[in-house]
Design an enzyme around this catalytic site. Sequence first.
Site, PDB file in Angstrom:
ATOM      1  N   SER A 145      10.415 -16.350 -18.369  1.00 28.28           N
ATOM      2  CA  SER A 145      11.719 -15.873 -18.840  1.00 28.28           C
ATOM      3  C   SER A 145      12.822 -16.488 -17.959  1.00 28.28           C
ATOM      4  CB  SER A 145      11.752 -14.348 -18.829  1.00 28.28           C
ATOM      5  OG  SER A 145      12.865 -13.852 -19.530  1.00 28.28           O
ATOM      6  N   ASP A 310       6.874 -13.889 -29.598  1.00 25.34           N
ATOM      7  CA  ASP A 310       8.115 -13.861 -28.813  1.00 25.34           C
ATOM      8  C   ASP A 310       9.259 -14.357 -29.684  1.00 25.34           C
ATOM      9  OD1 ASP A 310      10.170 -14.082 -26.991  1.00 25.34           O
ATOM     10  OD2 ASP A 310       9.073 -15.337 -25.564  1.00 25.34           O
ATOM     11  N   HIS A 343       7.987 -10.964 -26.164  1.00 25.44           N
ATOM     12  CA  HIS A 343       8.398 -11.727 -24.991  1.00 25.44           C
ATOM     13  C   HIS A 343       7.695 -11.245 -23.720  1.00 25.44           C
ATOM     14  CE1 HIS A 343      10.920 -14.096 -22.375  1.00 25.44           C
ATOM     15  NE2 HIS A 343      11.340 -13.021 -21.743  1.00 25.44           N
TER      16      HIS A 343
END
Length: 362
Positions: A145, A310, A343
């Site tokens: 991320s 995601d 995610h």
Amino acid sequence: MTFEPQSLTLPDPLPLDGGGMLADARIAYETYGELAPDRSNAILLCHALTGDQYVASTHPLTGKPGWWERMVGPGLPIDTDRYHVICANVIGSCLGSSGPASIAPDGAPYAMRFPVITIRDMVRGLVGLLDALGIERLHAVVGGSMGGMQALSLAANWPERAQRVLVIASTSRHSAQNIAFHELGRQAIMADPNWRQGEYYGSDTPDNGLAVARMAAHITYLSEDGLTAKFGRNLQDRPEKSFGFDADFQVESYLRYQGSGFTRRFDANSYLYITRAMDYFDLAEEHGGSLAQAFAGNPARFCLVSFDSDWLYPTAESRHIVHALNAAGAPVSFVELSAPFGHDSFLLDVPALDRVVKGFVE
């Protein structure tokens, strides 16, 4: 927040993309495993938006396990019997590194006087930490991320500092949708009466606004299938609907729990600063509009990982980076993994990710 993290103060002022310098920048960090005599076995782990340096040790405020304990430790994919793992709290955050809650030279908290920062500024702080620790070249830099953004920024702007670059569930720039979700969170914080233009230190904090910001963001970390499987339309501790506005549904109760818990470990102003840094991130823009140019001549090996569920940073974002690396002639591998968690899959139990991480860092 009363704790004393391991930290150091950078010897030189930190130059910032927005202009000016951040003097006496403090970097809080944790290390795991022994550093080899030739300093060749260091792995830098970069954390996500609300993460911190406690990747494989108990969090001092919450008492919860480290955020990647399933991945980092003796005999694990990032094996601390073999590697010296470093994880630092980014500048702008609130777990010991310089940020809005830090004390300014005049003796008061910076609050909104803290300079607006970028992902590259965060990485400048990490490079300063590596310099202070005497580590010239990393065995690997790893991030998921926002941590993946930092790993990409390190590779593009300090190409000689890492032999391997592992980027998980990330992107080379924030999309309009990403920015929109962050703006929703920022507005929730700034609309809280306790925010007071950021001058809330020593008094009531804007917990309601920060909780709403966390709730909105947390939805983007999950998948519809994951939410449906976990909660569906099940009611929370009641046999029928209340016909009111309490948390009738389990998913509502879950989000409220996530929001309230977050306010006990994070600073609202830091949330503003870090989300703004992520929104400003555009690696191609930093390199003349060409993402391939950002990696031209880069000697590192790269690995990109995405997840099919995601929708925050979908697989197309990783493919875009892979194509740029191919155009730059950089050695790169890529895999899309199947996982139901959205995610957040990079933080959860996805055995296929364990195998990818272990295989690449070794």
